[in-house]
Design a protein around this motif. Sequence first.
Motif, PDB file in Angstrom:
ATOM      1  N   MET A  26      28.651  41.846  37.381  1.00 57.96           N
ATOM      2  CA  MET A  26      29.437  41.619  36.135  1.00 57.96           C
ATOM      3  C   MET A  26      30.725  42.071  36.513  1.00 57.96           C
ATOM      4  O   MET A  26      31.917  41.615  36.014  1.00 57.96           O
ATOM      5  N   ALA A  27      31.027  43.114  37.340  1.00 56.57           N
ATOM      6  CA  ALA A  27      32.388  43.591  37.727  1.00 56.57           C
ATOM      7  C   ALA A  27      33.203  42.462  38.407  1.00 56.57           C
ATOM      8  O   ALA A  27      34.460  42.516  38.034  1.00 56.57           O
ATOM      9  N   GLN A  28      32.649  41.807  39.140  1.00 61.46           N
ATOM     10  CA  GLN A  28      33.337  40.877  40.218  1.00 61.46           C
ATOM     11  C   GLN A  28      33.764  39.773  39.282  1.00 61.46           C
ATOM     12  O   GLN A  28      34.928  39.144  39.426  1.00 61.46           O
ATOM     13  N   ALA A  29      33.254  39.373  38.183  1.00 60.18           N
ATOM     14  CA  ALA A  29      33.212  38.143  37.221  1.00 60.18           C
ATOM     15  C   ALA A  29      34.534  38.527  36.469  1.00 60.18           C
ATOM     16  O   ALA A  29      35.210  37.718  36.000  1.00 60.18           O
ATOM     17  N   VAL A  30      35.012  39.826  36.375  1.00 61.47           N
ATOM     18  CA  VAL A  30      36.190  40.035  35.652  1.00 61.47           C
ATOM     19  C   VAL A  30      37.309  40.698  36.526  1.00 61.47           C
ATOM     20  O   VAL A  30      38.135  41.320  36.080  1.00 61.47           O
ATOM     21  N   ALA A  36      40.201  34.411  36.927  1.00 64.47           N
ATOM     22  CA  ALA A  36      41.161  33.397  36.491  1.00 64.47           C
ATOM     23  C   ALA A  36      40.344  31.943  36.246  1.00 64.47           C
ATOM     24  O   ALA A  36      40.564  31.277  35.456  1.00 64.47           O
ATOM     25  N   LEU A  37      39.520  31.710  37.153  1.00 61.66           N
ATOM     26  CA  LEU A  37      38.483  30.578  36.938  1.00 61.66           C
ATOM     27  C   LEU A  37      37.643  30.846  35.685  1.00 61.66           C
ATOM     28  O   LEU A  37      37.730  29.718  34.923  1.00 61.66           O
ATOM     29  N   ASN A  38      37.147  31.831  35.335  1.00 58.56           N
ATOM     30  CA  ASN A  38      36.594  32.066  34.183  1.00 58.56           C
ATOM     31  C   ASN A  38      37.288  31.655  32.941  1.00 58.56           C
ATOM     32  O   ASN A  38      37.044  31.438  31.790  1.00 58.56           O
ATOM     33  N   ARG A 103      28.161  30.489  39.529  1.00 59.63           N
ATOM     34  CA  ARG A 103      28.638  31.896  39.402  1.00 59.63           C
ATOM     35  C   ARG A 103      27.782  32.324  37.863  1.00 59.63           C
ATOM     36  O   ARG A 103      27.139  33.385  37.928  1.00 59.63           O
ATOM     37  N   ARG A 104      28.085  31.699  36.801  1.00 60.71           N
ATOM     38  CA  ARG A 104      27.677  31.902  35.507  1.00 60.71           C
ATOM     39  C   ARG A 104      26.229  31.882  35.373  1.00 60.71           C
ATOM     40  O   ARG A 104      25.624  32.708  34.933  1.00 60.71           O
TER      41      ARG A 104
END
Length: 141
Positions: A26-30, A36-38, A103-104
């Motif tokens: 979860m930390a990598q996703a933010v 930026a992609l998210n 990834r999601r």
Amino acid sequence: MDYTQLAIQLIDLRAAAPQIKMERTMAQAVRGEVLALNYLAANGNRAYPKDMSRALMLTTARVAAMLKSLEGQGMVTRTPDPADSRQVIVTLTEKGVTMVEERRGGMIRSVSKMLEALGEVDAKAYVRIQAKLIELGDIWR
């Protein structure tokens, strides 16, 4: 209630959080390019860099560097805005959309397992508290 002792306990717990795989995921996703992609995916797969900078709380230079890298990887395209040629519109490519979806999907599976392990009551409480913290934002600064 001694909020100072609770704060110490929470800080100590958060120090151990990176050891939990789901927390790392979860930390990598933010962070960085994934952030930026998210952001683009959550905003109809397109946005202006200045809006990204504001929303992600990053400098325009940092956003520009990320977008240059993502464009080089084939994840986004940058094109002039037809309504205002001084503006640039950033759009996720098919490759970028696929990467975000993959990834999601992986993150949803990991977080679902964690929430299931907590049980219904604690899982709902965890999500409720996270939502409240986001709603409160930086009011305590």
